[in-house]
Design a protein around this motif. Sequence first.
Motif, PDB file in Angstrom:
ATOM      1  N   ALA A  76       0.633  -1.359  -0.185  1.00 29.35           N
ATOM      2  CA  ALA A  76       0.324  -0.132   0.170  1.00 29.35           C
ATOM      3  C   ALA A  76       0.625   1.375  -0.040  1.00 29.35           C
ATOM      4  CB  ALA A  76      -1.253   0.438   1.239  1.00 29.35           C
ATOM      5  N   ASP A  78       1.945   5.354   1.201  1.00 32.64           N
ATOM      6  CA  ASP A  78       2.087   5.666   2.393  1.00 32.64           C
ATOM      7  C   ASP A  78       0.976   6.252   2.760  1.00 32.64           C
ATOM      8  OD1 ASP A  78       2.761   6.993   5.246  1.00 32.64           O
ATOM      9  OD2 ASP A  78       4.575   6.487   5.036  1.00 32.64           O
ATOM     10  N   LYS A  79      -0.129   6.129   3.426  1.00 34.57           N
ATOM     11  CA  LYS A  79      -1.321   7.483   3.945  1.00 34.57           C
ATOM     12  C   LYS A  79      -0.461   9.127   4.295  1.00 34.57           C
ATOM     13  CE  LYS A  79      -4.794   4.331   3.233  1.00 34.57           C
ATOM     14  NZ  LYS A  79      -6.266   3.456   4.364  1.00 34.57           N
ATOM     15  N   SER A  80       0.931   8.636   5.301  1.00 33.46           N
ATOM     16  CA  SER A  80       1.439   9.744   6.258  1.00 33.46           C
ATOM     17  C   SER A  80       2.087  11.175   4.326  1.00 33.46           C
ATOM     18  CB  SER A  80       2.363   9.703   6.931  1.00 33.46           C
ATOM     19  OG  SER A  80       2.892   8.597   6.641  1.00 33.46           O
ATOM     20  N   PRO A  83      -0.304  13.425  -1.081  1.00 35.72           N
ATOM     21  CA  PRO A  83      -0.790  12.961  -2.359  1.00 35.72           C
ATOM     22  C   PRO A  83      -0.424  13.125  -3.463  1.00 35.72           C
ATOM     23  CG  PRO A  83      -2.501  14.162  -1.609  1.00 35.72           C
ATOM     24  CD  PRO A  83      -1.275  14.866  -0.365  1.00 35.72           C
ATOM     25  N   ASP A 111      -7.417   3.634  -6.885  1.00 34.89           N
ATOM     26  CA  ASP A 111      -7.351   2.589  -5.885  1.00 34.89           C
ATOM     27  C   ASP A 111      -6.754   1.475  -5.585  1.00 34.89           C
ATOM     28  OD1 ASP A 111      -8.841   4.713  -4.811  1.00 34.89           O
ATOM     29  OD2 ASP A 111     -11.097   3.788  -5.397  1.00 34.89           O
ATOM     30  N   ASN A 114      -3.033   2.137  -5.388  1.00 34.48           N
ATOM     31  CA  ASN A 114      -2.886   3.319  -3.862  1.00 34.48           C
ATOM     32  C   ASN A 114      -2.762   2.132  -2.515  1.00 34.48           C
ATOM     33  OD1 ASN A 114      -2.973   5.894  -4.246  1.00 34.48           O
ATOM     34  ND2 ASN A 114      -4.833   5.566  -3.724  1.00 34.48           N
ATOM     35  N   LYS A 115      -3.165   0.769  -2.771  1.00 29.74           N
ATOM     36  CA  LYS A 115      -3.624  -0.469  -2.134  1.00 29.74           C
ATOM     37  C   LYS A 115      -2.302  -1.402  -2.347  1.00 29.74           C
ATOM     38  CE  LYS A 115      -7.260  -3.480  -0.448  1.00 29.74           C
ATOM     39  NZ  LYS A 115      -8.435  -3.761  -0.630  1.00 29.74           N
ATOM     40  N   GLY A 119       0.702   3.395  -4.730  1.00 28.45           N
ATOM     41  CA  GLY A 119       1.262   4.739  -5.149  1.00 28.45           C
ATOM     42  C   GLY A 119       2.614   5.398  -5.449  1.00 28.45           C
ATOM     43  N   HIS A 123       4.373   7.996  -1.964  1.00 29.46           N
ATOM     44  CA  HIS A 123       2.571   8.993  -2.144  1.00 29.46           C
ATOM     45  C   HIS A 123       1.450   8.487  -2.390  1.00 29.46           C
ATOM     46  CE1 HIS A 123       5.530  12.395  -1.312  1.00 29.46           C
ATOM     47  NE2 HIS A 123       6.247  11.193  -2.402  1.00 29.46           N
ATOM     48  N   PRO A 124       0.500   7.990  -1.882  1.00 27.44           N
ATOM     49  CA  PRO A 124      -0.605   7.824  -2.330  1.00 27.44           C
ATOM     50  C   PRO A 124      -1.289   8.643  -3.780  1.00 27.44           C
ATOM     51  CG  PRO A 124      -1.366   8.888  -0.252  1.00 27.44           C
ATOM     52  CD  PRO A 124       0.142   9.275  -0.424  1.00 27.44           C
ATOM     53  N   ALA A 126      -4.446  10.701  -6.214  1.00 30.60           N
ATOM     54  CA  ALA A 126      -6.200  10.803  -5.421  1.00 30.60           C
ATOM     55  C   ALA A 126      -6.118  11.609  -7.048  1.00 30.60           C
ATOM     56  CB  ALA A 126      -5.564  12.700  -4.729  1.00 30.60           C
TER      57      ALA A 126
END
Length: 443
Positions: A76, A78-80, A83, A111, A114-115, A119, A123-124, A126
């Motif tokens: 996945a 890294d959501k931190s 984006p 998606d 990201n999953k 990313g 980076h995720p 968007a």
Amino acid sequence: MNVISGVTRARGAALLVALALAPATVVAACGGDDNSSSDKPADQSAAKKTDTGAGSKEVGAGVTDYVDYVGGKAGAADKSMSPIVIGFVNQQGGANDVGPGATDGAKLAVDYVNKYAGGVGGHPLALHTCFISTAEEQGQQCGQKMANDKDVDVVGVGAVAVGAQPLNASIAGEKPMVWGVSINQVDTKNKNGFILFGDSFHILAPWGTFGRDVLKAKTAAVVYPQVPGIIEGANAMVDGLKAAGIEVKRVGYEPNATDLVGPLAAAGAQSADMIVPQSDPKGCINLAKALEQSGVTAPVVSNPLCLNPLVSQALGGDVPKWYYGIASSLTADPTDPAAKAMVDAMTKMGAADKAADPWVPTTMATVLTIIKFMNAAGADNISSKAISEQAKAFKGPLAFGAPQVQCGKYPDAPAVCNDQTKFFKYGGKGQFAPASGFLRPPE
């Protein structure tokens, strides 16, 4: 051209592409016999060759690993991390939407990466979206929104028939625009545009290659309703057939005509080696009936609009057992690993039911390719210029598409990246068999 005639022409062209790329399970639920007069077996040998004519060569088994394709890392995002944004414009929300499912495809790609593919550099991703529903001026509004969004370095475009010209003009080449399929000729002129699967005209020339190299045809009968957009498509088919050395008789008929025995006879269908309809679903129904009534047995090579469920309903439960040309892989083709990869990815994301909408898999593949460009540039170096450079250098293979592409090949249509079509023989009850690899226009 006034606005009304421009929109009418765009919608006519949109008809040629609405199913032109992956009919998927549109006919999978069909059953029973059809009214087609052509039921010859497909030339399976053509699908097995590595060279299918006119410079088209199959490369391996196509794209089957999307993590590797986008240049990502398993796992996945890294959501931190901040984006990375992709702009996306589609026509939806109105009464005459062409492909609202394109947005679903774009979301699925983001998606999925990201999953499962880390990313872009961790980076995720968007999506920043904008939708055109009914008015040309909405194209300008979306173009201005994308042009002024500092987070957007690239704009993906779905099925936009209305507002395409102001959309292109408002972005004005400042940011690259990437289509899966273009349904507007104005898009093909965009010098900072990239139409990965091709437009509705350049992917029709390979009908000549298929007729010459697979069917061994010397003569062809081309019939079509005299509708803007469809006429131009018929012209592209005729040009391709003639370039292949096939003698062509073409007949256009009134759009409201129901008895097509006369147009078929005038086009020489009784003695032709192949029949080429360029039609909407209504014309497909009438043509199938006319072929049966006339006793014509030559193979029919159609665009995929004849796979519409309306056709099967009118013909006793199934669509005609003809050849169909498609500018992408086909999710209903069990022999194609690239098609299986797409179905598997959509299933993994809980969206297997969306495979029946041709705009979903092709747009998912398109946005995966945009992400590929971003990863190649590097998360810290993403810019409109860097993405354009990656797109210009991209030669394929294209996920769910042709083994090779070449953006900028046509000086009069610099945004067109693909001119290849793959042909299938429909055997009834949802069963397709490949009749060729991806074929280029005749040389």
